[in-house]
Design an enzyme around this catalytic site. Sequence first.
Site, short mmCIF file in Angstrom:
data_model
loop_
_atom_site.label_atom_id
_atom_site.label_comp_id
_atom_site.label_asym_id
_atom_site.label_seq_id
_atom_site.Cartn_x
_atom_site.Cartn_y
_atom_site.Cartn_z
N CYS A 58 -6.96 85.83 -20.27
CA CYS A 58 -7.39 86.09 -21.65
C CYS A 58 -7.02 87.23 -22.34
CB CYS A 58 -8.93 85.97 -21.54
SG CYS A 58 -9.90 87.51 -20.87
N CYS A 106 -9.10 87.03 -14.10
CA CYS A 106 -9.62 86.98 -15.37
C CYS A 106 -10.96 86.36 -15.26
CB CYS A 106 -8.75 86.22 -16.21
SG CYS A 106 -9.54 85.63 -17.88
N CYS A 109 -10.77 90.45 -21.37
CA CYS A 109 -12.04 90.76 -20.20
C CYS A 109 -11.83 91.87 -19.53
CB CYS A 109 -12.45 89.68 -19.46
SG CYS A 109 -11.15 89.40 -18.30
N CYS A 161 -9.15 91.74 -16.80
CA CYS A 161 -7.64 91.72 -17.62
C CYS A 161 -7.52 93.39 -18.14
CB CYS A 161 -7.71 90.87 -18.60
SG CYS A 161 -7.52 89.25 -18.13
N ARG A 204 5.39 69.31 -0.04
CA ARG A 204 4.63 69.00 -1.21
C ARG A 204 4.86 67.57 -1.48
NH1 ARG A 204 0.98 72.36 -0.99
NH2 ARG A 204 0.29 73.39 -2.61
N HIS A 223 -4.62 70.92 -9.72
CA HIS A 223 -4.68 72.16 -10.31
C HIS A 223 -3.15 72.78 -10.20
CE1 HIS A 223 -5.05 72.98 -5.93
NE2 HIS A 223 -4.53 74.04 -6.24
N GLU A 224 -2.22 71.79 -9.98
CA GLU A 224 -0.98 72.31 -9.83
C GLU A 224 0.16 71.15 -10.69
OE1 GLU A 224 0.85 74.04 -5.82
OE2 GLU A 224 1.49 71.71 -5.90
N ARG A 272 -14.83 82.04 -15.69
CA ARG A 272 -14.88 81.75 -14.33
C ARG A 272 -16.04 81.07 -14.13
NH1 ARG A 272 -15.33 79.88 -10.49
NH2 ARG A 272 -14.55 80.37 -8.41
N CYS A 319 0.88 76.50 -8.54
CA CYS A 319 -0.02 76.94 -7.53
C CYS A 319 0.84 77.31 -6.40
CB CYS A 319 -1.02 75.98 -7.03
SG CYS A 319 -2.30 76.89 -5.74
N CYS A 341 -2.11 69.95 -3.48
CA CYS A 341 -2.16 71.13 -2.73
C CYS A 341 -3.20 71.11 -1.57
CB CYS A 341 -2.52 72.44 -3.54
SG CYS A 341 -2.93 73.89 -2.85
N HIS A 342 -3.22 71.75 -0.63
CA HIS A 342 -4.27 71.76 0.64
C HIS A 342 -5.71 71.94 -0.12
CE1 HIS A 342 -4.63 71.63 5.00
NE2 HIS A 342 -5.77 71.29 4.72
N THR A 343 -5.79 72.96 -0.97
CA THR A 343 -6.84 73.06 -1.56
C THR A 343 -7.83 71.90 -2.25
OG1 THR A 343 -6.21 75.50 -2.03
CG2 THR A 343 -8.19 74.57 -3.15
P1 NAD Z 1 -0.33 72.87 4.05
O1 NAD Z 1 -1.50 71.83 4.96
O2 NAD Z 1 0.85 72.52 3.69
O3 NAD Z 1 -0.07 73.72 5.54
C1 NAD Z 1 -0.82 74.50 6.38
C2 NAD Z 1 0.08 74.73 7.48
O4 NAD Z 1 -0.89 75.30 8.61
C3 NAD Z 1 0.81 73.40 8.40
O5 NAD Z 1 2.04 73.52 8.49
C4 NAD Z 1 0.06 73.45 9.71
O6 NAD Z 1 0.66 72.98 10.73
C5 NAD Z 1 -0.42 74.92 9.68
N1 NAD Z 1 -1.53 75.05 10.83
C6 NAD Z 1 -2.73 74.74 10.85
N2 NAD Z 1 -3.37 75.41 11.70
C7 NAD Z 1 -2.62 76.05 12.21
C8 NAD Z 1 -2.63 77.23 13.40
N3 NAD Z 1 -3.86 77.31 13.99
N4 NAD Z 1 -1.91 78.05 13.76
C9 NAD Z 1 -0.50 78.20 12.90
N5 NAD Z 1 -0.28 77.28 12.01
C10 NAD Z 1 -1.51 76.14 11.63
O7 NAD Z 1 -1.30 73.61 3.21
P2 NAD Z 1 -0.92 74.47 1.94
O8 NAD Z 1 -0.93 73.63 0.80
O9 NAD Z 1 0.44 75.41 2.56
O10 NAD Z 1 -2.20 75.45 1.99
C11 NAD Z 1 -2.45 76.53 2.91
C12 NAD Z 1 -3.57 77.18 2.75
O11 NAD Z 1 -3.65 78.15 1.58
C13 NAD Z 1 -4.91 76.35 2.66
O12 NAD Z 1 -6.19 76.73 3.11
C14 NAD Z 1 -5.03 76.31 0.99
O13 NAD Z 1 -6.32 76.12 0.66
C15 NAD Z 1 -4.86 77.77 0.65
N6 NAD Z 1 -4.24 78.27 -0.54
C16 NAD Z 1 -4.89 79.34 -1.10
C17 NAD Z 1 -4.36 79.79 -2.26
C18 NAD Z 1 -4.85 81.19 -2.83
O14 NAD Z 1 -4.76 81.49 -3.98
N7 NAD Z 1 -5.53 81.86 -2.13
C19 NAD Z 1 -3.35 78.97 -3.15
C20 NAD Z 1 -2.80 77.64 -2.46
C21 NAD Z 1 -3.70 77.46 -1.22
N1 AHE Z 2 -14.30 77.60 -4.30
C1 AHE Z 2 -14.03 78.12 -3.01
C2 AHE Z 2 -12.84 79.11 -2.95
C3 AHE Z 2 -11.61 78.38 -3.49
C4 AHE Z 2 -10.51 79.50 -3.67
O1 AHE Z 2 -10.56 80.46 -2.93
N2 AHE Z 2 -9.72 79.28 -4.38
C5 AHE Z 2 -8.58 80.18 -4.84
C6 AHE Z 2 -7.32 79.26 -5.38
S1 AHE Z 2 -6.94 78.21 -3.94
C7 AHE Z 2 -5.53 77.45 -4.86
O2 AHE Z 2 -5.08 76.42 -3.93
C8 AHE Z 2 -8.93 80.97 -5.98
O3 AHE Z 2 -8.10 81.21 -7.01
N3 AHE Z 2 -10.08 81.84 -5.81
C9 AHE Z 2 -10.30 82.72 -6.89
C10 AHE Z 2 -11.54 81.99 -7.64
O4 AHE Z 2 -12.13 82.57 -8.66
O5 AHE Z 2 -11.72 80.88 -7.25
C11 AHE Z 2 -15.32 78.73 -2.26
O6 AHE Z 2 -15.35 79.27 -1.30
O7 AHE Z 2 -16.25 78.89 -3.10
ZN ZN Z 3 -3.41 75.26 -4.64
#
Ligand code: NAD
Ligand code: AHE
Ligand code: ZN
Length: 375
Positions: A92, A106, A95, A98, A370, A62-63, A110, A169, A40-42
């Site tokens: 859980c 949860c 908590c 939850c 992916r 994490h995936e 954490r 994820c 994942c990008h994360t």
């Molecule tokens: P990815 O790299 O597969 O996709 C990102 C996409 O964004 C790419 O297609 C890229 O071309 C596009 N992009 C980049 N800059 C841009 C811009 N300025 N305008 C438009 N498009 C643009 O990444 P991913 O795995 O899809 O993850 C995306 C984001 O989501 C990451 O920041 C990741 O950390 C986050 N994420 C968050 C959660 C969550 O629970 N909140 C879960 C998973 C991933």
């Molecule tokens: N540790 C980072 C934040 C990272 C983050 O926001 N993680 C998401 C999942 S991304 C999955 O690809 C998340 O679940 N956040 C809730 C949590 O409790 O972490 C920071 O900025 O400190």
């Molecule tokens: Zn992820």
Amino acid sequence: MDIRAAVAVQAGKPLEVMTVQLDGPKAGEVLIEVKATGICHTDDFTLSGADPEGLFPAILGHEGAGIVVDVGPGVTSVKKGDHVIPLYTPECRECYSCTSRKTNLCTAIRATQGQGVMPDGTSRFSIGKDKIHHYMGCSTFANYTVLPEIALAKINPDAPFDKVCYIGCGVTTGIGAVINTAKVEIGATAIVFGLGGIGLNVIQGLRLAGADMIIGVDINPDRKAWGEKFGMTHFVNPKDVGDDIVPYLVNMTKRGGDLIGGADYTFDCTGNTKVMRQALEASHRGWGKSIVIGVAGAGQEISTRPFQLVTGRSWMGTAFGGARGRTDVPKIVDWYMQGKIQIDPMITHTMPLEDINKGFELMHKGESIRGVVMY
Ligand code: NAD
Ligand code: AHE
Ligand code: ZN
């Protein structure tokens, strides 16, 4: 036991595949054999050094999906041989968070999860005398890992590991953001910024929810064809639009006698704080909801004119798509098995653990949706 793992030794450096020692599960913990894991990008974000919680050395990932090999004392909800998906957002069911029923976040473990250790404050991974940190409570870039029982979803044993690992994820985050967080209704208009591993799942979630107009925005022109595969109705490349994409998108989403325009729902799937602002401001005056999914680096902040909120837009965020992992993940696996959602076409590359850095390179070049490591 000796295991094989890709270790993040230092920020900004490629992962190093090596033999690591793994201690067995303690009370409330489970040893699993990881069969597959998505990248994942994360993971890339943390490896880059941009994550304020990033710890090194650590085993990222994490995936994943795998099989229970052994359980520690007191474990009752899974047994040897069960097929499971690790949960970085555990459930859980006890908590304050939850039981509130207001969130999936949860809080049971954490604090220790963020410190890269198990709930008892220690790590199960080591190399000689040196401890290696866990990551997001999962560490799936290893062929065996240990997790707390509350961080495992038991899934259909017929589900293929190399596909359903993505539900750990990306799939759940994208679809869940639409269904659980935005609560999109039939006929809605939506804009998805960033059509990668998360954004394409937002698009398939919008199609499932019955959205009418699904606009995808990406700077990579190849992502147009990708978005169309999963239900996108319009594509915008910001590079073709010029300086300000917001008025362009607002105008595009005018419907009927609407003089204002703006989408009912917008989603940031880029992690870029400027894009997050564009997403908010492209949502409709009076009722638009903008959902932040992308994760931004240490020190970055979002901004907008408060007037954008005064005039009725809501800025929201979602982690793991608002999903309660032990309850929702098995159901999403079943949706996949029933053909309700697609996963296979999004898994563009598979590789052995030894080639994991190639998976990161493909992500950087925008060539993969992916990449999945198969053990
Ligand atoms: P990815 O790299 O597969 O996709 C990102 C996409 O964004 C790419 O297609 C890229 O071309 C596009 N992009 C980049 N800059 C841009 C811009 N300025 N305008 C438009 N498009 C643009 O990444 P991913 O795995 O899809 O993850 C995306 C984001 O989501 C990451 O920041 C990741 O950390 C986050 N994420 C968050 C959660 C969550 O629970 N909140 C879960 C998973 C991933
Ligand atoms: N540790 C980072 C934040 C990272 C983050 O926001 N993680 C998401 C999942 S991304 C999955 O690809 C998340 O679940 N956040 C809730 C949590 O409790 O972490 C920071 O900025 O400190
Ligand atoms: Zn992820």
